[in-house]
Design an enzyme around this catalytic site. Sequence first.
Site, mmCIF file in Angstrom:
data_model
loop_
_atom_site.group_PDB
_atom_site.id
_atom_site.type_symbol
_atom_site.label_atom_id
_atom_site.label_comp_id
_atom_site.label_asym_id
_atom_site.label_seq_id
_atom_site.Cartn_x
_atom_site.Cartn_y
_atom_site.Cartn_z
ATOM 1 N N LYS A 220 -10.001 -4.554 -6.093
ATOM 2 C CA LYS A 220 -10.797 -3.519 -6.772
ATOM 3 C C LYS A 220 -9.908 -2.527 -7.503
ATOM 4 O O LYS A 220 -10.377 -1.779 -8.350
ATOM 5 C CB LYS A 220 -11.710 -2.813 -5.775
ATOM 6 C CG LYS A 220 -10.936 -2.157 -4.677
ATOM 7 C CD LYS A 220 -11.829 -1.612 -3.618
ATOM 8 C CE LYS A 220 -11.043 -0.985 -2.488
ATOM 9 N NZ LYS A 220 -10.004 -1.832 -1.904
ATOM 10 N N LYS B 256 0.837 -1.217 0.000
ATOM 11 C CA LYS B 256 0.000 0.000 0.000
ATOM 12 C C LYS B 256 0.856 1.245 0.000
ATOM 13 O O LYS B 256 0.467 2.261 -0.576
ATOM 14 C CB LYS B 256 -0.963 -0.009 1.190
ATOM 15 C CG LYS B 256 -2.101 -0.990 0.991
ATOM 16 C CD LYS B 256 -3.343 -0.610 1.775
ATOM 17 C CE LYS B 256 -4.476 -1.541 1.421
ATOM 18 N NZ LYS B 256 -5.628 -1.412 2.307
ATOM 19 N N LYS C 143 -3.060 -10.238 -7.193
ATOM 20 C CA LYS C 143 -4.283 -10.779 -6.591
ATOM 21 C C LYS C 143 -5.487 -9.953 -7.050
ATOM 22 O O LYS C 143 -5.339 -8.758 -7.349
ATOM 23 C CB LYS C 143 -4.160 -10.861 -5.067
ATOM 24 C CG LYS C 143 -4.243 -9.557 -4.367
ATOM 25 C CD LYS C 143 -4.304 -9.731 -2.848
ATOM 26 C CE LYS C 143 -4.381 -8.346 -2.257
ATOM 27 N NZ LYS C 143 -4.454 -8.210 -0.859
HETATM 28 P P1 TYM Z 1 -9.496 -7.054 3.102
HETATM 29 O O1 TYM Z 1 -10.593 -6.112 3.413
HETATM 30 O O2 TYM Z 1 -8.426 -6.631 2.154
HETATM 31 O O3 TYM Z 1 -10.065 -8.426 2.552
HETATM 32 C C1 TYM Z 1 -11.122 -9.078 3.235
HETATM 33 C C2 TYM Z 1 -10.965 -10.585 3.147
HETATM 34 O O4 TYM Z 1 -10.938 -11.015 1.783
HETATM 35 C C3 TYM Z 1 -9.763 -11.786 1.538
HETATM 36 N N1 TYM Z 1 -9.295 -11.492 0.183
HETATM 37 C C4 TYM Z 1 -8.998 -12.432 -0.725
HETATM 38 N N2 TYM Z 1 -9.050 -13.766 -0.670
HETATM 39 C C5 TYM Z 1 -8.721 -14.445 -1.791
HETATM 40 N N3 TYM Z 1 -8.323 -13.856 -2.946
HETATM 41 C C6 TYM Z 1 -8.262 -12.504 -3.044
HETATM 42 N N4 TYM Z 1 -7.898 -11.924 -4.171
HETATM 43 C C7 TYM Z 1 -8.602 -11.726 -1.890
HETATM 44 N N5 TYM Z 1 -8.657 -10.394 -1.648
HETATM 45 C C8 TYM Z 1 -9.083 -10.264 -0.370
HETATM 46 C C9 TYM Z 1 -8.771 -11.306 2.589
HETATM 47 O O5 TYM Z 1 -7.755 -12.257 2.832
HETATM 48 C C10 TYM Z 1 -9.657 -11.083 3.780
HETATM 49 O O6 TYM Z 1 -9.908 -12.279 4.474
HETATM 50 N N6 TYM Z 1 -6.960 -6.400 7.315
HETATM 51 C C11 TYM Z 1 -8.092 -7.045 6.701
HETATM 52 C C12 TYM Z 1 -9.426 -6.659 7.312
HETATM 53 C C13 TYM Z 1 -9.468 -6.851 8.778
HETATM 54 C C14 TYM Z 1 -9.589 -8.090 9.461
HETATM 55 C C15 TYM Z 1 -9.598 -7.767 10.848
HETATM 56 C C16 TYM Z 1 -9.686 -9.421 9.051
HETATM 57 C C17 TYM Z 1 -9.419 -5.863 9.711
HETATM 58 N N7 TYM Z 1 -9.485 -6.418 10.959
HETATM 59 C C18 TYM Z 1 -9.695 -8.761 11.824
HETATM 60 C C19 TYM Z 1 -9.786 -10.408 10.039
HETATM 61 C C20 TYM Z 1 -9.785 -10.089 11.411
HETATM 62 C C21 TYM Z 1 -8.095 -6.676 5.230
HETATM 63 O O7 TYM Z 1 -7.543 -5.687 4.821
HETATM 64 O O8 TYM Z 1 -8.827 -7.534 4.450
#
Ligand code: TYM
Length: 332
Positions: free
Chosen positions: A199, A114, A196
């Site tokens: 968006k 990021k 990956k």
């Molecule tokens: P975030 O918001 O980027 O993504 C949310 C969830 O989607 C999964 N994910 C994917 N899985 C497979 N292929 C992909 N291309 C892909 N893109 C996203 C992510 O692994 C995630 O499970 N930091 C976290 C959000 C968060 C969180 C938490 C998660 C904040 N606090 C506490 C668990 C527990 C995040 O940025 O995910």
Amino acid sequence: MDEKKVMLSGIQPSGELHLGNYLGAIKNWGARAEEFDCYYFMADLHTLTVRQVPAELRRHTLEQLAIYIACGLDPEKNTLFIQSHVPQHAELGWVLNCYTMFGELSRMTQFKDKSAKHAENINGGLFTYPSLMAADILLYQPDFVPVGEDQKQHVELTRDVAQRFNNLYGETFKIPEPYIPKTGARIMSLNAPDSKMSKSIPEGCVFLMDKPEDIQRKFKRAITDSDTEHCVRYDPQTKPGVANLMSIYAACTGRSFAEIETEFDGQGYGAFKPAVGDAVIEMLRPIREEAQRILADKAYLEQVYRDGAQRAGYVANKTLRKVYKKVGLVAR
Ligand code: TYM
């Protein structure tokens, strides 16, 4: 009395939910409420690490809640809430900042990615984000955190921070396990299979609310491979585009890679790509329709998130009081 294990996860409402979020995370959360005590939230505070358009952030947050419910997360059985409605997240986040090392935070892949993408805005929140995520998790003492592959590093850091705190002050936090799905843990962009799905590359990204014709167009244009073989075979090294489509198809249909190879034996990518598109369309259709229906009922959504915040706040507060006492803050 309540012996159920606890599961918790969150997603940032920084944009529309996509197929990676669904296959990597939400699909793996669903229908577990009988077995686990489940907490799922909209990680809205996390989105502020990158500039957001305020009205869109609000819209995405409610849309995400509607999609959670449409994906089968019954609000009666799962605690669904908005992170900023439970102030203990920010409070414990501050404390855990003081137990997370600069070196640890510097090694986080998401921070490196990021900060490369938003070089004009490498703010303190982006850097300390994993401490807030550790707080999100540890407040609820979960056994499992179901996430996609890219979040595993943050859950591992959470474990290290929890262990460090427990070593200093005695048993305070349960040490959670990341829970990563066997298929779908890392869905790649349809038009850039080395990145990956996210968006930030919209043409290679299938959004859960996309219309069927848009989904089909994205699959038909998906990058396959430049080899001359043109057969559907699982080989992520030499055929990453096909391997990605196979992973999506496997996650939608429950079929193994061997079964998929047999199904498309003798047929080229021309038959395979629309078949994957159709499988995704059919999987998402009921979710999209149900989410649209729920989104129209603002009063219901409000009742769900208010109720969720109250339930989550009760649990979060218990953990926070314990932590404040252990570190020596005077009780209110
Ligand atoms: P975030 O918001 O980027 O993504 C949310 C969830 O989607 C999964 N994910 C994917 N899985 C497979 N292929 C992909 N291309 C892909 N893109 C996203 C992510 O692994 C995630 O499970 N930091 C976290 C959000 C968060 C969180 C938490 C998660 C904040 N606090 C506490 C668990 C527990 C995040 O940025 O995910």
